[in-house]
Scaffold this active site. Structure first.
Site, PDB file in Angstrom:
ATOM      1  N   THR A 116     -11.743  -2.943  11.465  1.00  0.00           N
ATOM      2  CA  THR A 116     -11.054  -3.826  10.531  1.00  0.00           C
ATOM      3  C   THR A 116      -9.620  -4.096  10.959  1.00  0.00           C
ATOM      4  O   THR A 116      -9.134  -5.229  10.901  1.00  0.00           O
ATOM      5  CB  THR A 116     -11.068  -3.205   9.122  1.00  0.00           C
ATOM      6  N   ASP A 174     -10.370  -8.103   2.629  1.00  0.00           N
ATOM      7  CA  ASP A 174      -9.260  -7.589   3.447  1.00  0.00           C
ATOM      8  C   ASP A 174      -8.437  -8.712   4.082  1.00  0.00           C
ATOM      9  O   ASP A 174      -8.163  -8.702   5.288  1.00  0.00           O
ATOM     10  CB  ASP A 174      -9.767  -6.639   4.532  1.00  0.00           C
ATOM     11  N   ASP A 195     -10.317  -6.178  -2.045  1.00  0.00           N
ATOM     12  CA  ASP A 195      -9.199  -5.488  -1.380  1.00  0.00           C
ATOM     13  C   ASP A 195      -8.366  -6.467  -0.568  1.00  0.00           C
ATOM     14  O   ASP A 195      -7.981  -6.182   0.571  1.00  0.00           O
ATOM     15  CB  ASP A 195      -9.719  -4.367  -0.476  1.00  0.00           C
TER      16      ASP A 195
END
Length: 333
Positions: A116, A174, A195
């Protein structure tokens, strides 16, 4: 004298290229920005109005480890590239033509980039980076619920003393990796589903719009703060912001045990889940997280059904968080 000669040799190609443009009128807008106080001015354009067509090339051409500022003007357009502001590239000021008119776009995911934290479209490691009126996008498709390795970061910011004014951040899961350092976001638009602001930065978000695009029949989440220990001074603070969108979201969930997030004087639409916050399946974090709300309003700000570990802050309790002193901004903004 040697530095002065080197500086002239660096900027003279820009001047000569601009002089050769056959249709100067189409480029006038790039000449209207004040350049006083900048050691170097670099122009990026897809339409022949600057020396560079890629943002990365302009960044690479800037002076490294400089105590003076470099201005990078980025013309209208969609720049389909992935770029990095390396640690030695400090004091950069990047100016777009509006966050709906100048954008940087790439489409990596966790799966395609080995993690990520490596899935970013843009990464900032250099100190004192400032961006105005530009969008950072990760255009990877929205993941289905439960999808694995589909996180896709638009911007990763690690460098200390970074500021973003009138910028857009677009992604799904994200979107904005506010990883570490002191950061200021003013008048920005931040969009995502799960998130979509995460990391362990010490950051103040002021007058920003937080827009949820979580899928129906799921609950998304705005923040996943990474404060790991009690002694860390990190956290995310949102002041005079607006929460909008089309599907329900939590204000935050406990990615790390000492997660700290405060919303102050923020409008919360109905997309905010009634319980407000989530312990991410670990009840122990309920004793250690710091989730605060202060003078928020709107249909999503009703505190009557909030989780028991969320705090309603008084003016005195909120005061240490709700101005630039939280990020030592009086020293660098």
């Amino acid at each position: 004298m040697l530095f002065f000669i080197l500086f002239l040799s660096i900027i003279s190609p820009i001047e000569s290229v601009d002089q050769r443009i056959h249709h100067p009128s189409k480029c006038d807008h790039l000449s209207k920005f004040p350049t006083k106080g900048f050691t170097m001015v670099l122009k990026v354009s897809l339409n022949g109005c600057g020396r560079f067509k890629r943002v990365q090339d302009a960044i690479d051409a800037s002076i490294g480890s400089s105590q003076s500022k470099t201005l990078i003007l980025i013309d209208f357009g969609i720049y389909r590239e992935r770029f990095i502001v390396h640690e030695n590239k400090n004091n950069l000021v990047v100016q777009g033509m509006g966050y709906s008119r100048t954008s940087i776009e790439w489409n990596n995911t966790t799966a395609s980039s080995n993690g990520t934290f490596s899935s970013f479209s843009v990464a900032v490691f250099g100190e004192k980076f400032t961006a105005y009126n530009i969008s950072f996008k990760n255009t990877a498709p929205a993941p289905n619920p439960g999808a694995v390795d589909a996180q896709a970061v638009a911007l990763k910011v690690v460098g200390d003393k970074a500021a973003f004014y009138g910028c857009g951040f677009y992604g799904n899961q994200d979107t904005l990796l506010d990883q570490e350092g002191r950061h200021f976001f003013k008048g920005c638009f931040i969009e995502g589903s799960i998130d979509f602001i995460f990391g362990n930065g010490r950051s103040l978000y002021e007058d920003c719009t937080l827009h949820s695009i979580a899928k129906e029949n799921t609950i998304g989440c705005i923040t996943a703060n990474g404060k790991d220990t009690l002694k860390d001074r990190t956290g995310f603070v949102f002041v005079n912001c607006k929460i909008t969108g089309s599907a329900r979201v939590w204000l935050g969930r406990a990615w790390r045990p000492y997660a700290r997030v405060i919303f102050s004087k923020t409008y919360m639409s109905r997309v905010v889940s009634l319980d407000g916050w989530n312990d991410m399946g670990d009840p122990k974090t309920q004793r250690t997280v710091y989730y605060g709300e202060h003078r928020c309003y709107g249909p999503g700000a009703n505190h009557s059904k909030r989780v028991t570990y969320a705090k309603l802050l008084s003016d005195v309790e909120a005061a240490p968080f709700t101005n630039i002193s939280f990020i030592d901004g009086e020293e660098w903004l």
